[in-house]
Design an enzyme around this catalytic site. Structure first.
Site, PDB file in Angstrom:
ATOM      1  CB  CYS A   1      -0.646   0.496   0.972  1.00 14.69           C
ATOM      2  SG  CYS A   1      -0.753   0.409   2.655  1.00 14.69           S
TER       3      CYS A   1
ATOM      4  CG  HIS B   1      -3.549   0.537   4.783  1.00 15.50           C
ATOM      5  ND1 HIS B   1      -3.350  -0.109   4.450  1.00 15.50           N
ATOM      6  CD2 HIS B   1      -5.452   0.661   4.873  1.00 15.50           C
ATOM      7  CE1 HIS B   1      -4.019  -0.028   3.409  1.00 15.50           C
ATOM      8  NE2 HIS B   1      -5.208   0.710   3.908  1.00 15.50           N
TER       9      HIS B   1
END
Lengths: 181, 592
Positions: free
Chosen positions: B212, B539
């Site tokens: 990510c 994240h």
């Protein structure tokens, strides 16, 4: 500024008056300094657009309040049902394609760990090589790539956030990655 | 968002210089005497180094007194430019300066503040401004703090020699001629857009296993307007590039007389720009199922060998590495080093590269040494803890008082860190510690110095990276700083330009400057990369603004979000693009 005339002693009261007079003059002078500077800035159109800046601050403060309010639809944290195209996606990407290194069919969501081994890079692969040579290689290459085009002398590229799987404690390389030369 | 009209000042602009309209008395004075009297004052300008304020004294030891009442301690004393008589002035009170102006024949209205070297009109009872007077003051200020040989050119020094001035031209949109229309039509097929109104180029990116960090930066880059335009205009055609490089390799092999074993995979050359091109094609194809940037990852890992690992990747590091990769490949091909500051070397620099100016001023004599460096982004420290425990990792230069000063500057929202606050601190004069004495060319010894950064040239796209990583060498620990940082949707970079910083260093005197800068200092936010979670288990998500709507790009998931979500998010990298683009004449004929 008035100072109450305290003692009967003439010298102390005139000292007090004198010092308050001096203080008053200094203060006036400082005030004129500031006024003169602000006048110049305003007249030459050099002032910052404070209205816009404050509007942005207000909007941000308002936004934070609204987002924190649990009664609002928790867009940020809700689990996704469908995306804007009406699609649904599994937690591990399921697309299958061919690895461009070895030709095998790999599931997208597992491509990176596969590629790491496949290319002979990464932690587990590196452990097979003798430690000292790899450590030197890692140190040197990191030194080369670090902030060639990153800004100014004060900065160091220490500020990194990783998102990998929780590292294995005590592993030399994972600790090395966090600390910076 | 509400648009605020800037307060318009009655001023005119000549070649970009800001000049207020002179009052009638000043105008009269100038037309009668020209600017000779101002320049004659030059001998009386006394400047206290270093970087000091100018004052007017006929004799260095003179103590000015009001000619009428003998006062020498009033806050303001003015010397008449015409006859040098000194008088005091109290605003809204008795003014011997005004009395002097009225009692004398016309022509004695203009005076100068002896302590601040500011012009004053005794008739209007207001401070007035003149370009030539300011020029004289600046000259006196620079003469006090530069080497004798370069005193006159000190102010002109702000421009680095390698920044060629190119003339501005009007934008002319490209319209294909008949032949081009035919070629395009014949060699391409139209994309079938989906029926919805959703913007082109909006497509999820599959997470390939903790990637990510890469997806978030790619989403921002895919929607960076100048970069997107470059690739979608086929400026880097991957088929062409591949073919050319194969031909080059073949030629090299022939020249070296080597025998090719046949398609050695490791010799396949890596071109991140080609992979970028492929990604743009895929993402803008109209296909809406998530795309897997696998080839891109493969190429990038080949390029950035030391970063090729499944874990612990930082989005900012990836961003820098990527731009690096695009640059290196192009640079190698060209075989001549182009200046990065111009952005002539590659698209990555043309879009992201700006120039930072660093001034180091000797605190003993005022001599200032200036250097310029290109940069592709600006990394900013979050403010040190306000209020809480005082133990922060690191920065050598932050004194405890600075935190409070910031608090007072940002009037209302005390306690909230802001992007502009960070930029204020970035461009603030910083005292280098006594362990970092700088060698002063004028004093010829190491002296304590003051360092100040500013932006000489703004890039087309400004990327701000917030250093949310704190490393304590004492405790051998790293932690993430989760503190909220306010960032505006609309950003005016003018206060951080070298011209502004330099001007304020000279007391905001009118300086002759390249007028274009203030026109391109307005930026708007189009992408925000955010990080949530812990240092090594977090994240990344990117928010994109397309057609005035905000979209959340969370790997494969693209969703619509309200702008409040974006404002309240924890920004890690913020991307701003210039609101107005200006075109400059290219030096190369034909397609650039």
């Amino acid at each position: 500024m008035s100072v109450p005339n305290e003692g009967n002693d003439m010298s102390s009261s005139s000292d007090a008056q004198l010092s308050s007079h001096v203080f008053g003059d200094l203060l006036d002078s400082i005030i004129v300094d500031v006024a003169s500077e602000c006048h110049r800035i305003a007249k030459l159109g050099l002032d910052r657009n404070f209205e816009e800046e404050e509007e942005e601050l207000r909007l941000s403060a308002q936004a934070r309040v609204r987002v924190a309010d649990p009664s609002n639809s928790g867009e940020a944290n809700s689990k996704y049902v469908v995306d804007i195209f009406g699609q649904n996606h599994p937690s591990v990407a399921s697309e299958v394609f061919e690895c461009m290194n070895c030709g095998r069919s790999i599931v997208a969501g597992r491509f990176a760990p596969h590629l790491e081994k496949c290319m002979g890079k990464g932690r587990k692969a590196r452990l097979k090589v003798t430690r000292s040579s790899t450590a030197a290689q890692t140190r040197n290459s990191r030194g080369n790539s670090a902030s060639t085009y990153s800004t100014y002398s004060n900065s160091n590229s220490t500020s990194r956030l990783s998102n990998g799987a929780s590292g294995v404690a005590g592993e030399e390389y994972s600790n090395g990655a966090l600390e910076e030369p | 968002m509400s648009s605020m009209a800037k307060i318009t000042h009655p001023r005119q602009q000549i070649n970009g210089e800001i000049l207020p309209q002179p009052c009638p008395h000043l105008a009269e004075f100038l037309s009668n005497n020209g600017s000779k009297p101002f320049r004659a004052l030059q001998d009386c300008l006394r400047v206290k180094p270093p970087g000091g304020r100018a004052s007017i004294r006929r004799d260095p030891k003179e103590v000015p007194r009001c000619g009428a009442c003998g006062e020498s301690a009033r806050p303001r004393l003015y010397a008449c430019i015409t006859c040098a008589a000194v008088h005091c002035h109290v605003p809204s009170g008795p003014s011997h300066a005004a009395a002097h102006a009225f009692s004398m024949p016309p022509g004695h209205e203009i005076a100068v503040d002896v302590d601040r070297a500011e012009l004053f009109c005794c008739a209007c009872r207001d401070q007035v401004y003149d370009r030539d007077f300011d020029a004289a003051v600046v000259l006196a200020q620079t003469a006090a703090s530069t080497l004798a040989s370069s005193a006159t050119s000190a102010v002109q020094q702000y421009a680095p020699e390698n920044l060629r001035k190119r003339r501005r031209i009007d934008y002319k949109p490209w319209i294909p001629n008949l032949r081009e229309q035919y070629l395009v039509g014949k060699n391409s097929s139209p994309l079938n857009g989906d029926v919805s109104d959703l913007p082109w180029g909006l497509r999820g990116l599959n997470n390939l296993g903790n990637t990510c960090f890469m997806n978030s930066v790619l989403q921002a880059l895919l929607h960076t307007p100048p970069l997107r335009n470059y690739f979608l205009s086929d400026r880097h055609n991957r088929y062409f590039c591949q073919k050319k490089s194969n031909a080059d390799n073949a030629a090299k092999k022939i020249a070296a007389n080597t025998i090719d074993g046949g398609g050695n995979k490791s010799a396949a050359r890596v071109c991140l720009a080609c992979d970028m091109d492929a990604t743009f094609s895929a993402v803008f194809s109209g296909e809406r199922t998530p795309y897997s940037p696998a080839k891109f990852l493969y190429s990038w890992w080949q390029y950035a060998a030391n970063l090729a690992s499944y874990e612990q990747q930082d989005a900012h590091e990836f961003f820098i590495s990527m731009l690096d990769g695009i640059h290196e490949k192009v640079d190698k091909d060209r075989r001549k080093p182009e200046s990065q500051g111009n952005g002539d070397c590659c698209v990555a620099h043309r879009v992201f590269s700006g120039i930072l100016r660093s001034d180091v001023m000797c605190m003993a004599c005022g001599f200032t040494s200036t250097t310029y460096d290109p940069c592709v982004d600006i990394s900013l420290d979050l403010e040190p803890n306000q209020g809480g425990s005082a133990k922060t990792g690191s920065t050598k230069s932050s004194h405890s008082c600075n935190g409070e000063a910031d608090c007072m500057n940002s009037s209302q929202n005390c306690g909230v860190s802001t992007l502009m606050g960070c930029l204020d601190r970035f461009t603030r004069p910083e005292r280098l510690g006594s362990d970092q004495k700088f060698f002063c060319q004028q004093c010829q010894v190491r002296q304590e110095s003051l360092k100040q950064m500013s932006i000489r040239k703004l890039p087309l796209v400004s990327c701000f990276h917030i250093k949310r990583f704190e490393h304590s060498s004492v405790r051998k620990m790293s932690r993430k700083v989760d503190r909220y940082l306010q960032f505006p949707f609309s950003l005016d970079m003018a206060p951080y330009l070298s011209s502004s910083i330099l001007r304020s260093r000279f007391g905001n005197r009118i300086l002759p400057f390249d007028g274009d800068e203030h026109l391109c200092s307005d930026f708007e936010l189009f992408a925000v990369v955010t990080h949530t979670g812990k240092l090594d288990a977090g994240h990344y998500v990117t928010y994109l603004r397309l057609s005035n709507q905000w979209y959340k790009c969370d790997d494969a998931w693209i969703t619509l979000v309200n702008e409040n979500i974006v404002r309240a998010a924890q920004g890690y990298m913020m991307f701003y693009v210039q609101k107005m683009l200006f075109y400059k004449a290219s030096e190369k004929p034909g397609p650039a």
